[in-house]
Design a protein around this motif. Structure first.
Motif, PDB file in Angstrom:
ATOM      1  N   ILE A  12      29.859  81.528  38.129  1.00 10.03           N
ATOM      2  CA  ILE A  12      30.071  82.574  37.137  1.00 10.03           C
ATOM      3  C   ILE A  12      30.241  83.934  37.815  1.00 10.03           C
ATOM      4  N   ARG A  13      29.377  84.232  38.779  1.00 14.26           N
ATOM      5  CA  ARG A  13      29.503  85.504  39.487  1.00 14.26           C
ATOM      6  C   ARG A  13      30.841  85.584  40.227  1.00 14.26           C
ATOM      7  N   LEU A  14      31.227  84.490  40.872  1.00 14.43           N
ATOM      8  CA  LEU A  14      32.503  84.447  41.581  1.00 14.43           C
ATOM      9  C   LEU A  14      33.680  84.630  40.619  1.00 14.43           C
ATOM     10  N   ALA A  15      33.590  84.006  39.436  1.00 16.77           N
ATOM     11  CA  ALA A  15      34.668  84.139  38.447  1.00 16.77           C
ATOM     12  C   ALA A  15      34.839  85.591  38.021  1.00 16.77           C
ATOM     13  N   PHE A  16      33.728  86.308  37.802  1.00 16.70           N
ATOM     14  CA  PHE A  16      33.835  87.709  37.409  1.00 16.70           C
ATOM     15  C   PHE A  16      34.327  88.584  38.565  1.00 16.70           C
ATOM     16  N   GLN A  17      33.953  88.232  39.798  1.00 15.82           N
ATOM     17  CA  GLN A  17      34.500  88.954  40.953  1.00 15.82           C
ATOM     18  C   GLN A  17      36.010  88.726  41.033  1.00 15.82           C
ATOM     19  N   MET A  18      36.419  87.457  40.817  1.00 16.83           N
ATOM     20  CA  MET A  18      37.842  87.129  40.842  1.00 16.83           C
ATOM     21  C   MET A  18      38.587  87.867  39.730  1.00 16.83           C
ATOM     22  N   ARG A  19      37.943  87.976  38.574  1.00 17.66           N
ATOM     23  CA  ARG A  19      38.558  88.689  37.459  1.00 17.66           C
ATOM     24  C   ARG A  19      38.845  90.136  37.850  1.00 17.66           C
ATOM     25  N   GLY A  20      37.896  90.771  38.554  1.00 17.34           N
ATOM     26  CA  GLY A  20      38.107  92.141  39.010  1.00 17.34           C
ATOM     27  C   GLY A  20      39.286  92.240  39.964  1.00 17.34           C
ATOM     28  N   ILE A  21      39.415  91.273  40.864  1.00 19.11           N
ATOM     29  CA  ILE A  21      40.531  91.249  41.818  1.00 19.11           C
ATOM     30  C   ILE A  21      41.849  91.062  41.079  1.00 19.11           C
ATOM     31  N   VAL A  22      41.870  90.110  40.146  1.00 21.58           N
ATOM     32  CA  VAL A  22      43.091  89.839  39.372  1.00 21.58           C
ATOM     33  C   VAL A  22      43.487  91.085  38.576  1.00 21.58           C
ATOM     34  N   LYS A  23      42.513  91.757  37.970  1.00 26.53           N
ATOM     35  CA  LYS A  23      42.822  92.974  37.204  1.00 26.53           C
ATOM     36  C   LYS A  23      43.430  94.046  38.097  1.00 26.53           C
ATOM     37  N   ARG A  24      42.893  94.194  39.313  1.00 30.78           N
ATOM     38  CA  ARG A  24      43.457  95.192  40.239  1.00 30.78           C
ATOM     39  C   ARG A  24      44.885  94.814  40.615  1.00 30.78           C
ATOM     40  N   LEU A  25      45.114  93.536  40.908  1.00 28.86           N
ATOM     41  CA  LEU A  25      46.470  93.089  41.232  1.00 28.86           C
ATOM     42  C   LEU A  25      47.411  93.365  40.064  1.00 28.86           C
ATOM     43  N   GLN A  26      46.957  93.022  38.849  1.00 30.58           N
ATOM     44  CA  GLN A  26      47.818  93.127  37.681  1.00 30.58           C
ATOM     45  C   GLN A  26      47.988  94.547  37.170  1.00 30.58           C
ATOM     46  N   SER A  27      47.287  95.490  37.779  1.00 29.05           N
ATOM     47  CA  SER A  27      47.496  96.895  37.406  1.00 29.05           C
ATOM     48  C   SER A  27      48.799  97.427  38.001  1.00 29.05           C
ATOM     49  N   ILE A  28      49.344  96.698  38.962  1.00 24.65           N
ATOM     50  CA  ILE A  28      50.631  97.073  39.567  1.00 24.65           C
ATOM     51  C   ILE A  28      51.717  96.340  38.790  1.00 24.65           C
ATOM     52  N   THR A  29      52.627  97.078  38.181  1.00 23.11           N
ATOM     53  CA  THR A  29      53.639  96.464  37.316  1.00 23.11           C
ATOM     54  C   THR A  29      55.054  96.716  37.842  1.00 23.11           C
ATOM     55  N   SER A  30      55.986  95.960  37.278  1.00 24.05           N
ATOM     56  CA  SER A  30      57.395  96.094  37.646  1.00 24.05           C
ATOM     57  C   SER A  30      58.243  95.715  36.437  1.00 24.05           C
ATOM     58  N   ASN A  31      59.475  96.205  36.401  1.00 23.01           N
ATOM     59  CA  ASN A  31      60.418  95.808  35.350  1.00 23.01           C
ATOM     60  C   ASN A  31      61.188  94.556  35.739  1.00 23.01           C
ATOM     61  N   LEU A  32      61.070  94.150  37.013  1.00 21.11           N
ATOM     62  CA  LEU A  32      61.860  93.034  37.523  1.00 21.11           C
ATOM     63  C   LEU A  32      60.964  91.976  38.145  1.00 21.11           C
ATOM     64  N   ALA A  33      61.294  90.717  37.922  1.00 21.54           N
ATOM     65  CA  ALA A  33      60.564  89.603  38.540  1.00 21.54           C
ATOM     66  C   ALA A  33      61.150  89.380  39.924  1.00 21.54           C
ATOM     67  N   ARG A  34      60.272  89.309  40.927  1.00 16.87           N
ATOM     68  CA  ARG A  34      60.803  89.159  42.283  1.00 16.87           C
ATOM     69  C   ARG A  34      59.676  89.002  43.287  1.00 16.87           C
ATOM     70  N   SER A  35      60.058  88.546  44.470  1.00 19.23           N
ATOM     71  CA  SER A  35      59.184  88.622  45.633  1.00 19.23           C
ATOM     72  C   SER A  35      59.384  90.005  46.230  1.00 19.23           C
ATOM     73  N   LEU A  36      58.303  90.621  46.690  1.00 22.29           N
ATOM     74  CA  LEU A  36      58.429  91.950  47.293  1.00 22.29           C
ATOM     75  C   LEU A  36      59.309  91.931  48.533  1.00 22.29           C
ATOM     76  N   VAL A  37      59.243  90.849  49.300  1.00 24.93           N
ATOM     77  CA  VAL A  37      59.962  90.780  50.573  1.00 24.93           C
ATOM     78  C   VAL A  37      61.436  90.455  50.378  1.00 24.93           C
ATOM     79  N   THR A  38      61.743  89.376  49.637  1.00 27.12           N
ATOM     80  CA  THR A  38      63.129  88.912  49.539  1.00 27.12           C
ATOM     81  C   THR A  38      63.860  89.387  48.293  1.00 27.12           C
ATOM     82  N   GLY A  39      63.129  89.769  47.250  1.00 31.01           N
ATOM     83  CA  GLY A  39      63.772  90.139  45.990  1.00 31.01           C
ATOM     84  C   GLY A  39      64.151  88.937  45.149  1.00 31.01           C
TER      85      GLY A  39
END
Length: 196
Positions: A12-39
Motif C-alpha cells: 500500500i505504501r509503495l502504491a501511494f509512492q508510485m501514485r506520486g511518481i505517476v502524477k509527477r510524470l503526468q503533469s507534463i503534457t503534450s498535444n501530440l503522441a510520440r516518443s521524445l527521442v524519435t517522434g
C-alpha cells in the motif's frame, strides 16, 4: 537475474509512492503522441500494419482505437464508402484529457525510467500495468496487483478493456484498416505499406 533476498514490500505504501511518481510524470503534457527521442507514435496498443503517423494527435489515437473496437469482419470493411470509412459511428473510447508523459511499463520488474519518454493518453499507464501478471499468482496476489494499479495509475477499467479488444482485433486482422487510413489521408505520412 538472481533472486535478491529481503523483506516483503509494504504494497500500500509503495502504491501511494508510485501514485506520486505517476502524477509527477503526468503533469507534463503534450498535444501530440510520440516518443521524445524519435517522434514516432508506437505503442503496444497502436501497432497494426499501418500504425499512426509520427506525432499523432489525440483524435487520431481515438480514431484508431474506435476503428478496432467497432471492427467486425473484413467483408464489412470492403463494402464501406470513403465517407463511411472517414467517420466512426460508435465511439467507445474518447481520451478527453491531454496526452501525458507515461512510463508505459510500470511493473515490479521494471521501475527504472526509460530515457525514451513517451506521450500518450493517461489510460495507457493503467492498461499497461495490467499486462504484467503471472499465471502462478493466486487470487489474493491478483487482487493485490489490481488494487496497486488502481492506486498508482487511476481507474480506467472500461477504457483498458476496449484497448484489449482493439489489440486482439488488429492482431488477427492486421490490414483491415487500410481503407480507413486512406480515407483519413495519413497513410503516406505514416510511411506505412501502400494502401492503394
Amino acid at each position: 537475474m538472481d533472486r535478491v533476498p529481503g523483506f516483503p514490500l509494504d504494497a500500500i505504501r509503495l502504491a501511494f509512492q508510485m501514485r506520486g511518481i505517476v502524477k509527477r510524470l503526468q503533469s507534463i503534457t503534450s498535444n501530440l503522441a510520440r516518443s521524445l527521442v524519435t517522434g514516432e507514435c508506437r505503442s503496444f496498443y497502436l501497432e497494426d500494419s499501418f500504425g499512426l503517423p509520427p506525432k499523432a494527435s489525440r483524435e487520431q489515437i481515438d480514431a484508431f482505437i474506435n476503428f478496432w473496437a467497432n471492427y467486425i469482419l473484413i467483408g464489412r470493411e470492403l463494402k464501406k464508402t470513403i465517407m463511411e470509412d472517414s467517420v466512426c459511428p460508435d465511439v467507445k473510447v474518447s481520451t478527453h484529457t491531454p496526452l501525458v508523459f507515461v512510463h508505459h511499463d510500470l511493473a515490479p520488474r521494471n521501475i527504472i525510467l526509460d530515457p525514451n519518454g513517451r506521450f500518450y493518453p493517461r489510460l495507457f499507464e493503467y492498461a499497461s500495468m495490467h499486462n504484467f501478471h503471472s499465471s502462478a499468482w493466486d487470487r489474493f496476489a491478483i487482487w493485490r496487483w489490481k488494487l496497486f494499479t488502481f492506486v498508482a495509475g487511476g481507474l480506467f477499467h472500461k477504457e483498458a478493456r476496449w484497448l484489449e479488444i482493439a489489440r486482439w482485433q488488429f492482431t488477427r486482422s492486421q490490414y483491415a484498416r487500410r481503407f480507413n487510413v486512406k480515407a483519413k489521408d495519413y497513410a503516406s505520412v505514416a510511411s506505412r505499406p501502400d494502401t492503394e
